[in-house]
Design an enzyme around this catalytic site. Structure first.
Site, PDB file in Angstrom:
ATOM      1  N   ILE A   1      12.028   1.553  11.959  1.00  0.00           N
ATOM      2  CA  ILE A   1      11.360   2.597  12.750  1.00  0.00           C
ATOM      3  C   ILE A   1      11.557   2.423  14.262  1.00  0.00           C
ATOM      4  O   ILE A   1      11.243   3.309  15.036  1.00  0.00           O
ATOM      5  CB  ILE A   1       9.838   2.713  12.437  1.00  0.00           C
ATOM      6  CG1 ILE A   1       9.120   1.374  12.635  1.00  0.00           C
ATOM      7  CG2 ILE A   1       9.619   3.259  11.036  1.00  0.00           C
ATOM      8  CD1 ILE A   1       7.603   1.482  12.580  1.00  0.00           C
TER       9      ILE A   1
ATOM     10  N   LYS B   1      -2.027  -2.839  17.101  1.00  0.00           N
ATOM     11  CA  LYS B   1      -2.590  -1.761  16.271  1.00  0.00           C
ATOM     12  C   LYS B   1      -3.513  -0.869  17.117  1.00  0.00           C
ATOM     13  O   LYS B   1      -3.541   0.347  16.950  1.00  0.00           O
ATOM     14  CB  LYS B   1      -3.362  -2.358  15.085  1.00  0.00           C
ATOM     15  CG  LYS B   1      -2.454  -2.846  13.958  1.00  0.00           C
ATOM     16  CD  LYS B   1      -1.825  -1.658  13.224  1.00  0.00           C
ATOM     17  CE  LYS B   1      -0.976  -2.093  12.054  1.00  0.00           C
ATOM     18  NZ  LYS B   1      -0.350  -0.985  11.336  1.00  0.00           N
TER      19      LYS B   1
ATOM     20  N   THR C   1       9.300  -6.850   4.673  1.00  0.00           N
ATOM     21  CA  THR C   1       8.359  -7.463   3.718  1.00  0.00           C
ATOM     22  C   THR C   1       8.258  -6.634   2.435  1.00  0.00           C
ATOM     23  O   THR C   1       7.748  -7.115   1.428  1.00  0.00           O
ATOM     24  CB  THR C   1       6.940  -7.595   4.333  1.00  0.00           C
ATOM     25  OG1 THR C   1       6.550  -6.320   4.866  1.00  0.00           O
ATOM     26  CG2 THR C   1       6.898  -8.640   5.426  1.00  0.00           C
TER      27      THR C   1
ATOM     28  N   ARG D   1      -8.764 -21.078   9.918  1.00  0.00           N
ATOM     29  CA  ARG D   1      -7.582 -21.254  10.761  1.00  0.00           C
ATOM     30  C   ARG D   1      -7.808 -20.525  12.081  1.00  0.00           C
ATOM     31  O   ARG D   1      -8.664 -19.641  12.161  1.00  0.00           O
ATOM     32  CB  ARG D   1      -6.349 -20.691  10.039  1.00  0.00           C
ATOM     33  CG  ARG D   1      -5.986 -21.510   8.818  1.00  0.00           C
ATOM     34  CD  ARG D   1      -4.988 -20.810   7.934  1.00  0.00           C
ATOM     35  NE  ARG D   1      -5.548 -19.616   7.305  1.00  0.00           N
ATOM     36  CZ  ARG D   1      -4.914 -18.859   6.418  1.00  0.00           C
ATOM     37  NH1 ARG D   1      -3.688 -19.166   6.049  1.00  0.00           N
ATOM     38  NH2 ARG D   1      -5.487 -17.785   5.885  1.00  0.00           N
TER      39      ARG D   1
ATOM     40  N   ILE E   1       0.837  -1.206   0.000  1.00  0.00           N
ATOM     41  CA  ILE E   1       0.000   0.000   0.000  1.00  0.00           C
ATOM     42  C   ILE E   1       0.874   1.258   0.000  1.00  0.00           C
ATOM     43  O   ILE E   1       0.604   2.224  -0.731  1.00  0.00           O
ATOM     44  CB  ILE E   1      -0.957   0.014   1.218  1.00  0.00           C
ATOM     45  CG1 ILE E   1      -1.776  -1.278   1.282  1.00  0.00           C
ATOM     46  CG2 ILE E   1      -1.892   1.219   1.160  1.00  0.00           C
ATOM     47  CD1 ILE E   1      -2.565  -1.470   2.581  1.00  0.00           C
TER      48      ILE E   1
ATOM     49  N   TYR F   1      -1.405  -8.853  16.942  1.00  0.00           N
ATOM     50  CA  TYR F   1      -1.382  -7.828  15.880  1.00  0.00           C
ATOM     51  C   TYR F   1      -2.523  -6.829  16.076  1.00  0.00           C
ATOM     52  O   TYR F   1      -2.316  -5.609  16.016  1.00  0.00           O
ATOM     53  CB  TYR F   1      -1.469  -8.518  14.510  1.00  0.00           C
ATOM     54  CG  TYR F   1      -1.757  -7.579  13.352  1.00  0.00           C
ATOM     55  CD1 TYR F   1      -0.803  -6.638  12.934  1.00  0.00           C
ATOM     56  CD2 TYR F   1      -2.970  -7.626  12.664  1.00  0.00           C
ATOM     57  CE1 TYR F   1      -1.070  -5.776  11.872  1.00  0.00           C
ATOM     58  CE2 TYR F   1      -3.236  -6.778  11.601  1.00  0.00           C
ATOM     59  CZ  TYR F   1      -2.279  -5.852  11.213  1.00  0.00           C
ATOM     60  OH  TYR F   1      -2.553  -5.005  10.173  1.00  0.00           O
TER      61      TYR F   1
ATOM     62  N   LEU G   1      12.669  -2.929   4.629  1.00  0.00           N
ATOM     63  CA  LEU G   1      12.519  -3.993   3.627  1.00  0.00           C
ATOM     64  C   LEU G   1      12.298  -5.384   4.237  1.00  0.00           C
ATOM     65  O   LEU G   1      12.692  -6.379   3.631  1.00  0.00           O
ATOM     66  CB  LEU G   1      13.721  -4.007   2.651  1.00  0.00           C
ATOM     67  CG  LEU G   1      13.960  -2.706   1.868  1.00  0.00           C
ATOM     68  CD1 LEU G   1      15.146  -2.866   0.909  1.00  0.00           C
ATOM     69  CD2 LEU G   1      12.733  -2.287   1.071  1.00  0.00           C
TER      70      LEU G   1
HETATM   71  N1  LIG Z   1      -3.129  -5.080   3.273  1.00  0.00           N
HETATM   72  C1  LIG Z   1      -4.206  -4.985   4.025  1.00  0.00           C
HETATM   73  O1  LIG Z   1      -5.269  -5.524   3.674  1.00  0.00           O
HETATM   74  C2  LIG Z   1      -4.177  -4.197   5.325  1.00  0.00           C
HETATM   75  C3  LIG Z   1      -5.320  -4.225   6.130  1.00  0.00           C
HETATM   76  C4  LIG Z   1      -5.318  -3.501   7.324  1.00  0.00           C
HETATM   77  C5  LIG Z   1      -4.203  -2.749   7.687  1.00  0.00           C
HETATM   78  N2  LIG Z   1      -3.095  -2.764   6.892  1.00  0.00           N
HETATM   79  C6  LIG Z   1      -1.939  -1.952   7.321  1.00  0.00           C
HETATM   80  O2  LIG Z   1      -1.481  -1.174   6.225  1.00  0.00           O
HETATM   81  C7  LIG Z   1      -0.062  -1.010   6.303  1.00  0.00           C
HETATM   82  C8  LIG Z   1       0.598  -1.447   5.011  1.00  0.00           C
HETATM   83  O3  LIG Z   1       0.304  -2.827   4.809  1.00  0.00           O
HETATM   84  P1  LIG Z   1       0.707  -3.595   3.474  1.00  0.00           P
HETATM   85  O4  LIG Z   1      -0.397  -4.523   3.159  1.00  0.00           O
HETATM   86  O5  LIG Z   1       1.185  -2.638   2.435  1.00  0.00           O
HETATM   87  O6  LIG Z   1       1.903  -4.496   4.012  1.00  0.00           O
HETATM   88  P2  LIG Z   1       3.433  -4.571   3.568  1.00  0.00           P
HETATM   89  O7  LIG Z   1       4.048  -5.658   4.391  1.00  0.00           O
HETATM   90  O8  LIG Z   1       3.546  -4.668   2.086  1.00  0.00           O
HETATM   91  O9  LIG Z   1       3.986  -3.146   4.053  1.00  0.00           O
HETATM   92  C9  LIG Z   1       4.572  -2.903   5.300  1.00  0.00           C
HETATM   93  C10 LIG Z   1       5.907  -2.231   5.064  1.00  0.00           C
HETATM   94  O10 LIG Z   1       6.492  -1.887   6.311  1.00  0.00           O
HETATM   95  C11 LIG Z   1       7.879  -2.219   6.266  1.00  0.00           C
HETATM   96  N3  LIG Z   1       8.332  -2.456   7.638  1.00  0.00           N
HETATM   97  C12 LIG Z   1       8.037  -3.499   8.451  1.00  0.00           C
HETATM   98  N4  LIG Z   1       8.667  -3.356   9.635  1.00  0.00           N
HETATM   99  C13 LIG Z   1       9.368  -2.201   9.572  1.00  0.00           C
HETATM  100  C14 LIG Z   1      10.230  -1.518  10.465  1.00  0.00           C
HETATM  101  N5  LIG Z   1      10.506  -2.012  11.683  1.00  0.00           N
HETATM  102  N6  LIG Z   1      10.812  -0.359  10.052  1.00  0.00           N
HETATM  103  C15 LIG Z   1      10.562   0.149   8.824  1.00  0.00           C
HETATM  104  N7  LIG Z   1       9.752  -0.452   7.925  1.00  0.00           N
HETATM  105  C16 LIG Z   1       9.155  -1.615   8.301  1.00  0.00           C
HETATM  106  C17 LIG Z   1       7.940  -3.461   5.402  1.00  0.00           C
HETATM  107  O11 LIG Z   1       9.224  -3.716   4.863  1.00  0.00           O
HETATM  108  C18 LIG Z   1       6.905  -3.126   4.326  1.00  0.00           C
HETATM  109  O12 LIG Z   1       7.482  -2.424   3.242  1.00  0.00           O
HETATM  110  C19 LIG Z   1       0.383  -1.788   7.543  1.00  0.00           C
HETATM  111  O13 LIG Z   1       0.473  -0.896   8.625  1.00  0.00           O
HETATM  112  C20 LIG Z   1      -0.752  -2.781   7.767  1.00  0.00           C
HETATM  113  O14 LIG Z   1      -0.838  -3.177   9.108  1.00  0.00           O
HETATM  114  C21 LIG Z   1      -3.059  -3.471   5.730  1.00  0.00           C
END
Ligand SMILES: NC(=O)c1ccc[n+]([C@@H]2O[C@H](COP(=O)([O-])OP(=O)(O)OC[C@H]3O[C@@H](n4cnc5c(N)ncnc54)[C@H](O)[C@@H]3O)[C@@H](O)[C@H]2O)c1
Length: 314
Positions: A54, A147, A37, A265, A14, A143, A35
């Site tokens: 972070i 949040k 994920t 699950r 996202i 998780y 990086l």
């Molecule tokens: N995808 C969904 O359906 C969904 C739903 C609800 C909430 N979210 C939230 O939206 C956000 C983005 O999710 P996404 O689906 O793009 O996931 P994603 O895993 O693709 O993105 C998360 C990013 O955060 C980075 N990251 C992880 N730990 C880190 C750290 N300690 N320091 C710096 N960077 C770090 C990862 O490398 C990754 O690029 C997240 O906060 C997630 O909890 C996503």
């Protein structure tokens, strides 16, 4: 004068779309990402990557103090339920402490933060559907708990500082660049399997429902929320079964495969659907991409990505 935005998690699914949108609007964009994920290849060439965790306060402060951001989008997170169960301490460290670090760093520059929280993992099961933001959270996993704690810091820091930080609770987001190797993201996982000619597994025997929302709609809501304090569900309010998602994608893939059916699950919700009317009232936002159209287009965009990935490994 150039406006600067920081996107934590900017190399993720996202976050990389948020980066694209800000660049298109003329922002200088710095993606803060370790990086775990995310992938550098997701990131627009016009953005700068700060390879920072972070939870590392000094490194994070250095990025913020040199960039002096006008806006912050905080998407960097430990975002997997299973990982949070295996290692709740790290989940807490990234999602709670990391969020506090981002709020503190942004606060020194009076920059409003948009924090991406979750809908499903926060509200839990057996709640009224579509669920409004006023529902008291009852997370089922670490998780969801981390949040929720992160949200509390965002709201408290907004009150204390007067900076309009926002919380966006996302539904099940889908779209291009979503990894097919994660634990969630059924659109991407199913697309990959169907493209490879394999039968996906439908947990909950296909009956489990989710609220799917296209990543472009999510980005427009996050952009609208920037500078507006509040808590906003970002969802379509359409309850779609996993069986229907499978059917749409199977038709698009043009294959004749039956799914494998399995029970839910542990910790998975039976039903999820969120009420996004607060975002409509307060931000003038509503989702614009219907699920069938969005999923069909996403299938083909993802297949182009899979083909490019296979090609690059040759
Ligand atoms: N995808 C969904 O359906 C969904 C739903 C609800 C909430 N979210 C939230 O939206 C956000 C983005 O999710 P996404 O689906 O793009 O996931 P994603 O895993 O693709 O993105 C998360 C990013 O955060 C980075 N990251 C992880 N730990 C880190 C750290 N300690 N320091 C710096 N960077 C770090 C990862 O490398 C990754 O690029 C997240 O906060 C997630 O909890 C996503």
């Amino acid at each position: 004068m150039t406006r600067t935005a920081i996107v934590t998690g900017g190399a993720g699914f996202i976050g990389s779309h948020v980066v694209d949108s800000l660049l298109a609007d003329g922002y200088r964009v710095i993606a803060v990402d370790d990086l775990t994920t995310g992938r550098a290849s997701n990131l627009n060439e016009g953005a700068e990557l700060a390879l920072v965790d972070i939870t590392d306060v000094d490194a994070l402060d250095e990025v913020f103090d040199s960039a002096k951001p006008e806006r912050v989008f905080h998407l960097g997170a430990q975002s997997m339920v299973t990982v949070s169960v295996k290692d709740p301490a790290r989940d807490c460290e990234v999602n709670v402490r990391g969020t506090l670090n981002v709020l503190e760093a942004a606060g020194r520059h009076d920059a409003p933060v948009v924090f991406t929280s979750t809908g499903g993992a926060l509200y839990g099961d057996g709640v009224p559907l579509p669920t409004p933001e006023t529902q008291i959270p009852a997370p089922l996993s670490p998780y969801g708990a981390s949040k929720w704690a992160g949200e509390s810091y965002v709201r408290t820091w907004a009150l204390a500082s007067g900076i309009p930080h926002a919380v966006c609770r996302l539904g099940n987001v889908y779209g291009p660049r979503q990894s097919p190797h994660g634990e969630a993201g059924v659109v991407s996982i199913f697309s990959r399997m169907l493209w490879e000619g394999q039968a996906p597994t439908l947990f909950g025997f296909g009956d489990a429902t989710r609220d799917y929302v296209h990543v472009h709609d999510v980005v427009s809501c996050l952009r609208a929320a920037s500078g507006n304090a509040g808590v906003f569900n970002v969802a379509s309010s359409v309850e779609t079964s996993v069986r229907d998602v499978f059917r749409i994608l199977r038709e698009e893939a043009g294959v004749d495969l039956d799914p494998v059916l399995a029970p839910l699950r542990e910790g998975e919700l039976t039903r999820s659907c969120m009420d996004p009317s607060n975002a409509r009232r307060a931000l003038g936002w509503k989702p614009s991409i219907p699920i069938q159209r969005g999923m069909r287009a996403t299938y083909h965009e993802l297949v182009s990505e899979f083909e490019a990935e296979v090609e690059s490994c040759r």
